[in-house]
Scaffold this active site. Structure first.
Site, PDB file in Angstrom:
ATOM      1  N   THR A  98       0.830  -1.208   0.000  1.00  0.00           N
ATOM      2  CA  THR A  98       0.000   0.000   0.000  1.00  0.00           C
ATOM      3  C   THR A  98       0.864   1.256   0.000  1.00  0.00           C
ATOM      4  O   THR A  98       0.596   2.209  -0.738  1.00  0.00           O
ATOM      5  CB  THR A  98      -0.921   0.014   1.224  1.00  0.00           C
ATOM      6  OG1 THR A  98      -0.148  -0.177   2.415  1.00  0.00           O
ATOM      7  CG2 THR A  98      -1.942  -1.102   1.135  1.00  0.00           C
ATOM      8  N   ASP A 397      -2.126  -9.244   6.609  1.00  0.00           N
ATOM      9  CA  ASP A 397      -1.280  -8.959   5.444  1.00  0.00           C
ATOM     10  C   ASP A 397      -0.330 -10.122   5.169  1.00  0.00           C
ATOM     11  O   ASP A 397      -0.128 -10.513   4.011  1.00  0.00           O
ATOM     12  CB  ASP A 397      -0.475  -7.679   5.683  1.00  0.00           C
ATOM     13  CG  ASP A 397      -1.348  -6.432   5.690  1.00  0.00           C
ATOM     14  OD1 ASP A 397      -2.515  -6.533   5.248  1.00  0.00           O
ATOM     15  OD2 ASP A 397      -0.875  -5.379   6.122  1.00  0.00           O
TER      16      ASP A 397
END
Length: 562
Positions: A98, A397
């Site tokens: 990200t 994640d």
């Protein structure tokens, strides 16, 4: 701009439209995107230190995770919101990258701004960026490593790379180990069912105290499930346990067609009591005769029946959530029955151990040890609930990137090595163009180098020196040379286990380029504003009669077609 002989209003100050056109609109969009990327970059560095964020509600959050920071930023400008959407999609689909996506988009916008100052048309810039993105995506597949994606050590390295700088070395290694084990446990070689992984967090301790459980952990405080702790004679641990899963209330059935029962004399009361007693006895014997050690009920259990079950040495857990019932079925191989009358020995699940544990003041029920279990749990630890929440985000994640690596197999060197190699390739690719698109492709190459530059800054090294050394290494053909996050030096990151799934890089580059090009193509911004039509002040001609279009109220819906 005119339409129908009338001049388009520059601004309608009351209940109308704010409009910014041409170069000013593009400049505002670029500035907003760059500001978001710069804020994120500044917030994360240097040396990957944690940052204290204070929201408008006074809530203080400590984090060094880019996705967590973006989630808590108040973003108002539409251009910055677009970059936030890029990061959100990146996190949702591939779980990592990200920060890379936002930083890359911001660098592309910064490069475009410099080209605009040199007189390069926006259309040429977006075309050059498009060529650069296509070339980079093609080149990525040629940079993949030959590591075996099914090897546990490789999967641990993938998870470890995703959380670099988030914890100390032992804690990060421990969490990476657990993530790899969890994904391997629920994989059948062609598919990974993430629904079979349960994350439970208990404040107290550190991330290094996290545990892998080959079954299910039920937090009795967070869940609606309850067990009778007053039954002190019940063992805390059941070995080789047989488990009943019942989706019906346990106890005497109550009449539901009438509000009251009328009886005459004590014989009627005795008959009702005997009927209820018979039901309780039948249910108790049905559960006990099946060989049950623990019964999980989705609904309520009568207090009398629960007490009698406890005296028989049977653990009774009531009001278990439906999702937990399904997980228990996967963990034990048991069958969820609609009533206790359907309960048979064949319907019981099996577990090596069912135990009630108290961890840091939390009551847990752990069901584990079935060799055919299709459910695993990660028991996460942290000093506070906020630390647990941050740990949960990072573990998710890890699970995502490990899943990508296991299913698709293609891995790339991390540490900015891939971006540096792509930048070197793009500079050679730019020479194939004679026009100004060459400048845009070179700007894209420079934007890619933002990743290793930022890594060097966060490691406390000189970004200029590190980038110069990195370029020299790649000129010598050292494709896996990248930035070591520990000290900012240039090293063979692949040999040090710094690897990332191809899907993460592909998504970050494609998403950042698409967002940047979209913003660069915008040259007209129209913002609708609420307001009162009365007392308006605008600089346009109403025409003959000053009619506003049929007496419309509450704004100017006619303004666009004036």
């Amino acid at each position: 701009m005119t339409q129908g002989g009338a001049r388009w209003p520059r601004r309608l100050r009351s209940g109308g439209l704010d409009r910014t056109t041409g170069r000013d609109a593009r400049r505002a969009n670029v500035a907003a995107g760059r500001a978001l990327a710069a804020t994120l970059r500044t917030t994360l560095g240097p040396a990957g230190r944690d940052k204290l964020l204070v929201g408008t509600d006074g809530l203080a959050v400590v984090t060094n995770d880019g996705a967590s920071i973006l989630d808590r930023m108040e973003i108002e400008h539409p251009a910055a919101s677009l970059l936030y959407e890029v990061a959100s999609e990146q996190a949702e689909r591939v779980g990592d990258g990200t920060t890379t996506a936002v930083l890359l988009a911001g660098a592309l916008l910064e490069g475009a701004e410099g080209l605009f100052e040199q007189g390069v048309h926006p259309g040429i810039v977006t075309a050059g960026y498009h060529h650069a993105c296509s070339r980079a995506l093609e080149t990525l597949s040629t940079l993949t490593l030959g590591d075996d994606p099914t090897d546990r050590a490789t999967l641990v390295s993938v998870a470890r790379t995703a959380i670099t700088g988030k914890w100390s070395e032992p804690e990060a290694t421990r969490v990476a180990d657990l993530a790899a084990d969890a994904v391997l446990a629920v994989s059948d070689g062609s598919e990974v069912d993430r629904h079979r992984i349960t994350l439970q967090g208990v404040p107290g301790g550190s991330p290094g105290d996290a545990e892998f459980v080959d079954g299910l952990v039920v937090d009795m405080g967070e869940s609606s499930a309850t067990a009778d702790d007053r039954a002190i004679h019940l063992p805390r641990r059941f070995a080789d346990a047989r488990i009943a899963l019942v989706d019906a209330p346990l106890g005497a059935k109550q009449a539901n067609a009438t509000r009251a029962v009328t009886v005459e004399g004590t014989d009627g009361l005795d008959a009702i009591a005997a009927h209820e007693e018979r039901q309780l006895r039948e249910q108790l014997e049905r559960i006990a005769d099946a060989g049950t050690d623990a019964v999980f009920c989705q609904q309520a259990i009568d207090d009398v029946l629960r007490s009698r079950l406890a005296r028989r040495g049977i653990l009774a857990v009531e009001r278990t959530r439906q999702d937990e019932m399904y997980k228990l079925a996967r963990a034990t191989g048991g069958t969820l029955v609609a009533s206790v009358e359907e309960l048979t020995p064949e319907a019981l699940g099996r577990a090596g151990v069912v135990e009630r544990r108290r961890v840091a003041g939390r009551d847990l029920t752990v069901v584990r040890g079935n060799p055919d279990s299709k459910q695993v749990s990660l028991l996460l630890r942290g000093g506070t609930q906020h630390a647990i929440d941050e740990t949960r985000r990072l573990v998710e994640d890890c699970l995502t990137v490990v899943t990508l690596a296991l299913l698709y197999g293609d891995l790339l060197p991390g540490g900015g090595a891939t971006e540096a190699e792509l930048a070197a390739d793009l500079r050679g690719f730019a020479l194939e163009f004679d026009g100004r698109e060459q400048l845009a492709i070179e700007a894209a190459a420079g934007a890619l180098e933002t990743v290793p530059r930022t890594l060097a800054e966060n490691a406390g090294a000189s970004p200029i020196d590190a980038l110069a050394d990195l370029r020299a290494s790649h000129d010598r053909g050292e494709v896996t040379a990248g930035i070591d996050a520990a000290d900012g030096s240039v090293a063979d990151v692949s040999a040090r286990g710094v690897v990332e799934p191809l899907a993460v890089k592909r998504r970050a580059i494609a998403g950042a380029t698409e967002a940047a090009n979209l913003l660069l193509r915008i040259d007209d911004v129209v913002a609708a504003r609420d307001g009162d039509a009365r007392g308006h002040d605008h600089d346009h001609d109403h025409g003959i009669g000053g009619d506003h279009g049929g007496g419309q109220r509450g704004g100017y819906p006619w303004a666009i077609g004036h």
